[in-house]
Design a protein around this motif. Structure first.
Motif, PDB file in Angstrom:
ATOM      1  N   ILE A 169      61.241  13.288  51.234  1.00  0.00           N
ATOM      2  CA  ILE A 169      60.732  14.653  51.053  1.00  0.00           C
ATOM      3  C   ILE A 169      59.486  14.603  50.170  1.00  0.00           C
ATOM      4  N   GLN A 170      58.398  15.193  50.655  1.00  0.00           N
ATOM      5  CA  GLN A 170      57.131  15.152  49.946  1.00  0.00           C
ATOM      6  C   GLN A 170      56.783  16.522  49.365  1.00  0.00           C
ATOM      7  N   PRO A 171      56.096  16.545  48.239  1.00  0.00           N
ATOM      8  CA  PRO A 171      55.558  17.821  47.752  1.00  0.00           C
ATOM      9  C   PRO A 171      54.377  18.242  48.617  1.00  0.00           C
ATOM     10  N   LEU A 172      54.399  19.455  49.130  1.00  0.00           N
ATOM     11  CA  LEU A 172      53.324  19.966  49.971  1.00  0.00           C
ATOM     12  C   LEU A 172      52.693  21.184  49.304  1.00  0.00           C
ATOM     13  N   ASN A 173      51.397  21.287  49.422  1.00  0.00           N
ATOM     14  CA  ASN A 173      50.662  22.393  48.828  1.00  0.00           C
ATOM     15  C   ASN A 173      50.712  23.588  49.776  1.00  0.00           C
ATOM     16  N   ALA A 174      51.862  24.251  49.790  1.00  0.00           N
ATOM     17  CA  ALA A 174      52.100  25.351  50.728  1.00  0.00           C
ATOM     18  C   ALA A 174      51.913  26.694  50.045  1.00  0.00           C
ATOM     19  N   PRO A 175      51.469  27.707  50.796  1.00  0.00           N
ATOM     20  CA  PRO A 175      51.413  29.071  50.237  1.00  0.00           C
ATOM     21  C   PRO A 175      52.800  29.519  49.777  1.00  0.00           C
ATOM     22  N   ALA A 176      52.831  30.426  48.815  1.00  0.00           N
ATOM     23  CA  ALA A 176      54.105  30.895  48.258  1.00  0.00           C
ATOM     24  C   ALA A 176      55.005  31.496  49.328  1.00  0.00           C
ATOM     25  N   GLY A 177      54.414  32.066  50.380  1.00  0.00           N
ATOM     26  CA  GLY A 177      55.189  32.710  51.432  1.00  0.00           C
ATOM     27  C   GLY A 177      55.671  31.775  52.520  1.00  0.00           C
ATOM     28  N   MET A 178      55.438  30.474  52.375  1.00  0.00           N
ATOM     29  CA  MET A 178      55.906  29.494  53.350  1.00  0.00           C
ATOM     30  C   MET A 178      57.181  28.833  52.850  1.00  0.00           C
TER      31      MET A 178
END
Length: 254
Positions: A151-160
């Motif tokens: 599992i990787q940290p992803l720079n996702a929007p808060a709503g994802m």
């Protein structure tokens, strides 16, 4: 437009991303005329072997691109093929022939909701797409990895919403992604879908998105990146045959 000739790139560095994913950074003079902003597009890596008269080509996503370098992430399957075997054993300074880049398959940011689905082979492309979303984007990503440690940290929007599935034997549970997608609440509004995974799993997802949810053709990108028990050439042939049968669905052969 004329197809770009293959170019020679060199291994700049290697980095373990997770236990089953290895990042190789390629660069050198071959990047001087490489088009800009190609993260998420694909390249063809060419491997020479004593057993083959012509190079074996394998398709990989550009995970990140800088002025003179690109990062390529390799999934380290247990039955390592020529690409993951090369990635495991290559050293800084080694060279490889690279074709491309091929077209990117971005999300349509005008949609109301974004749904991304894929296994580890699609994780680089999905990661690029997630990082490019507007800050107010709403949606979900269902991501299958081999191990909890992948599992990787992803720079996702808060709503994802990021939903991870663990499958220790990729390809052995092809229904896993589609089963998890079915558990999602289907939102109102226009849903833009991006999905890629193993061939049998792709077909299960396609049946759901196209036939049950009737996602508009323009809002559905779906592709298989590999086929359990098949090499890339066999997989390409299966994709061509399948694309003919799957009228109206964007099953890409890239």
């Amino acid at each position: 437009m004329a197809r770009a000739l293959p170019r020679t790139l060199h291994v700049i560095s290697k980095q373990t991303v997770t236990p089953n994913m290895l990042r190789v950074t390629l660069g050198g003079d071959g990047m001087l005329d490489f088009p800009e902003d190609q993260a998420g597009g694909y390249i063809k890596l060419m491997f020479t072997t004593e057993a083959e008269s012509k190079p074996l080509m394998r398709t990989y996503t550009i995970r990140k691109q800088r002025e003179d370098q690109m990062d390529v992430d390799f999934v380290l399957h247990s039955d390592r093929g020529p690409a993951s075997n090369w990635a495991t054993h290559c050293k800084v300074g080694d060279s490889i022939m690279v074709g491309g880049p091929g077209l990117k398959k971005p999300l349509d940011h005008s949609a109301d909701y974004f749904l991304l689905v894929g296994d580890m082979t699609a994780l680089p492309a999905i990661s690029v797409n997630i990082e490019a979303l507007p800050a107010d984007a709403q949606g979900a990503a269902i991501l299958e990895v081999i191990d909890q440690a992948d599992i990787q940290p992803l720079n996702a929007p808060a709503g994802m919403e990021l939903i991870w599935i663990i499958n220790h034997q990729p390809g052995q549970r092809p229904e896993a992604l589609a089963s998890r997608v079915r558990q999602l609440h289907w939102p109102d509004g226009r849903v833009n879908v991006w999905a890629a995974c193993e061939f049998t799993g792709m077909r299960a997802l396609r049946q759901y998105f196209r036939d049950e949810r009737q996602v508009d053709r323009g809002d559905l990108y779906i592709s298989s990146y590999w086929k359990q028990g098949s090499n890339e050439d066999q997989h390409k042939q299966l994709k061509r045959e399948d694309a003919v049968q799957a009228e109206g669905t964007q099953v890409m052969a890239g």
